[in-house]
Design a protein around this motif. Sequence first.
Motif, short mmCIF file in Angstrom:
data_model
loop_
_atom_site.label_atom_id
_atom_site.label_comp_id
_atom_site.label_asym_id
_atom_site.label_seq_id
_atom_site.Cartn_x
_atom_site.Cartn_y
_atom_site.Cartn_z
N THR A 315 0.81 -1.22 0.00
CA THR A 315 0.00 0.00 0.00
C THR A 315 0.85 1.27 0.00
O THR A 315 0.47 2.27 -0.62
N ALA A 316 2.00 1.24 0.70
CA ALA A 316 2.86 2.44 0.73
C ALA A 316 3.35 2.79 -0.67
O ALA A 316 3.36 3.97 -1.06
N LEU A 317 3.73 1.77 -1.42
CA LEU A 317 4.18 2.02 -2.79
C LEU A 317 3.03 2.51 -3.65
O LEU A 317 3.22 3.35 -4.55
N GLN A 318 1.85 1.99 -3.42
CA GLN A 318 0.70 2.45 -4.18
C GLN A 318 0.43 3.93 -3.92
O GLN A 318 0.09 4.69 -4.83
N GLU A 319 0.58 4.34 -2.67
CA GLU A 319 0.36 5.75 -2.33
C GLU A 319 1.41 6.64 -3.00
O GLU A 319 1.09 7.72 -3.52
N ARG A 320 2.66 6.18 -3.00
CA ARG A 320 3.71 6.96 -3.66
C ARG A 320 3.52 7.00 -5.17
O ARG A 320 3.85 8.00 -5.82
N LEU A 321 2.99 5.91 -5.72
CA LEU A 321 2.68 5.90 -7.14
C LEU A 321 1.58 6.91 -7.46
O LEU A 321 1.63 7.61 -8.49
N ALA A 322 0.60 7.04 -6.57
CA ALA A 322 -0.43 8.04 -6.76
C ALA A 322 0.16 9.46 -6.70
O ALA A 322 -0.23 10.35 -7.46
N THR A 323 1.13 9.65 -5.79
CA THR A 323 1.80 10.94 -5.71
C THR A 323 2.55 11.25 -7.00
O THR A 323 2.54 12.39 -7.50
N ALA A 324 3.22 10.22 -7.58
CA ALA A 324 3.93 10.41 -8.85
C ALA A 324 2.96 10.81 -9.95
O ALA A 324 3.27 11.67 -10.79
N SER A 325 1.78 10.21 -9.96
CA SER A 325 0.78 10.58 -10.97
C SER A 325 0.36 12.04 -10.80
O SER A 325 0.14 12.75 -11.79
N GLU A 326 0.27 12.49 -9.55
CA GLU A 326 -0.07 13.89 -9.30
C GLU A 326 1.03 14.82 -9.81
O GLU A 326 0.74 15.87 -10.39
N TYR A 327 2.27 14.43 -9.56
CA TYR A 327 3.38 15.23 -10.06
C TYR A 327 3.33 15.36 -11.58
O TYR A 327 3.58 16.44 -12.14
N ARG A 328 3.04 14.27 -12.24
CA ARG A 328 2.96 14.31 -13.70
C ARG A 328 1.79 15.19 -14.15
O ARG A 328 1.90 15.98 -15.10
N ARG A 329 0.67 15.09 -13.46
CA ARG A 329 -0.51 15.87 -13.84
C ARG A 329 -0.24 17.36 -13.72
O ARG A 329 -0.74 18.16 -14.52
N TRP A 333 8.10 18.06 -12.96
CA TRP A 333 9.04 17.05 -13.46
C TRP A 333 10.25 16.90 -12.55
O TRP A 333 10.79 15.80 -12.42
N HIS A 334 10.70 17.99 -11.94
CA HIS A 334 11.88 17.91 -11.08
C HIS A 334 11.62 17.07 -9.84
O HIS A 334 12.54 16.49 -9.28
N ARG A 335 10.35 17.00 -9.40
CA ARG A 335 10.02 16.11 -8.29
C ARG A 335 9.70 14.71 -8.75
O ARG A 335 9.94 13.73 -8.04
N LEU A 336 9.14 14.61 -9.95
CA LEU A 336 8.77 13.29 -10.47
C LEU A 336 10.00 12.45 -10.79
O LEU A 336 10.00 11.23 -10.57
N SER A 337 11.08 13.09 -11.28
CA SER A 337 12.26 12.34 -11.71
C SER A 337 12.85 11.47 -10.59
O SER A 337 12.98 10.25 -10.74
N PRO A 338 13.23 12.04 -9.42
CA PRO A 338 13.80 11.17 -8.38
C PRO A 338 12.78 10.19 -7.81
O PRO A 338 13.14 9.07 -7.42
N LEU A 339 11.50 10.58 -7.78
CA LEU A 339 10.48 9.68 -7.24
C LEU A 339 10.31 8.45 -8.12
O LEU A 339 10.20 7.32 -7.63
N LEU A 340 10.32 8.66 -9.44
CA LEU A 340 10.19 7.51 -10.35
C LEU A 340 11.38 6.57 -10.22
O LEU A 340 11.21 5.34 -10.24
N GLU A 341 12.57 7.13 -10.08
CA GLU A 341 13.76 6.28 -9.97
C GLU A 341 13.68 5.40 -8.72
O GLU A 341 13.96 4.20 -8.77
N SER A 342 13.30 5.99 -7.59
CA SER A 342 13.21 5.20 -6.36
C SER A 342 12.05 4.21 -6.43
O SER A 342 12.16 3.07 -5.97
N LEU A 343 10.92 4.62 -7.02
CA LEU A 343 9.78 3.70 -7.15
C LEU A 343 10.12 2.51 -8.03
O LEU A 343 9.71 1.37 -7.73
N GLU A 344 10.85 2.73 -9.09
CA GLU A 344 11.19 1.61 -9.98
C GLU A 344 12.07 0.60 -9.26
O GLU A 344 11.87 -0.61 -9.39
N ARG A 345 13.03 1.08 -8.48
CA ARG A 345 13.87 0.15 -7.73
C ARG A 345 13.04 -0.61 -6.69
O ARG A 345 13.15 -1.84 -6.56
N GLU A 346 12.21 0.11 -5.95
CA GLU A 346 11.46 -0.53 -4.87
C GLU A 346 10.37 -1.46 -5.41
O GLU A 346 10.06 -2.49 -4.79
#
Length: 441
Positions: A315-329, A333-346
């Motif tokens: 669920t924690a990753l799902q919440e962060r994925l929702a945050t990434a979608s908000e950043y994209r919307r 982009w400067h916040r989405l970039s590091p978040l996507l990198e960490s989400l992909e690894r996790e």
Amino acid sequence: MGVAGPFPGYAGRPPGPVMDRDEADRALARLGAEHEAIETSLLALQDHAGRRLLEGADLTGVTKERWAATEQSITLLWGYFDAYAGAIDAAREIRARRRYPNRDDLLALTELLRGQGVTVASTAARPDPSITGPAKLSERFTLEELVTRMNELYARSLDMVVASDSVWSALPARIDLLAAELRRTRSLAHSVGVRPGEHPAGDDLESITHELATLRVQVISDPLAFWLPGPGSAAPGGGRPDTTRYDRAARALDDVRREIEAVLAVRQDAEQRLVHLRDLLSRADRTLAEARSARGEVLAKIAASEVPAVSGPPTALQERLATASEYRRHAQWHRLSPLLESLEREAEDELLRARESLSAVTAPLAVRAELRGRLDAYKAKVARHGLAEDPVLIERYDAARRMLWSAPCDLRVAGQAVLRYQEAVAELLDVRRTSAPEDRR
């Protein structure tokens, strides 16, 4: 503009016997050529672009100190040159009196050309004692000594002028080019939301901007602070500009540019990466659900076996994925970039943990399946050898089968039953091999 090399050395002989007419004429011709070379060098130094820049610059630091000493040296140089030229003119005047000079003329020429016949007043120039030694009202020189003194002052002055001009020719232009590149990078960073106080790259750009502005001011006002003399080089201007700080700023800007490019890449493929992340988390969730279902089956069918617990959905990753979608919307982009990198690894790690959990939970079922397969394989082997009706084998097979096909199944006891069946089969097959030759007889 180039500057001629050091003055030619004085080639005359030391004071000695009175010169004759031919010796005096040769010495005057040589000194006349030497006078022209000295004058050419001094005029070239006077017209040197670096010297003109030094005269008009607002200098500081070591350059200010050395330029003050150099100005005194140049003033003293012209004083020496005037004295040198005066001695040559006086010698020419004596020689021009008569076609065949008498002894008094030759004595005067010898004193001027070989003796200490040149007097230089030091009060007009007021040189720094560090340049010429202790201050004196006047000094007497031979022409050879005067040329040596001028050579020293000229080389020191030329070295300072050439070094300053080399720094000014190399660094400010490069700093300006880097500053232009910095402005383009800042504009690009602003377009993707990279700003000071909001992103580390924005803070880095601010720091590089301040460093380049400071560096340019310091290079213009104190160029000698950015000069590295060449090792063992005695030639004027031997060395190179010190570009350490410039190179460090250029490398920092390259790092920031690469980070901005990464942010731009995020803007281009953000949706694809978000879809891939959703797929990874969905697969991990399904795998965990399968593990939880398998765990219930194992607990119902396998006895005396420790079954590890299965974690809940990520669920924690799902919440962060929702945050990434908000950043994209909102184009952050400067916040989405590091978040996507960490989400992909996790997310990759989460899918791997889910698979490992499923493997750990279903391990007892896999052991039971392996025992069942082994039991059936040995039964087939017994049938091929015509031992299917043996009562011992039938009894042991039935015992092992009941344990493996009943629930809950005790794997330890079932494994021992299968092992006893294997041993009985091996024993009967061994007896048949040893009794076969007797049957043939």
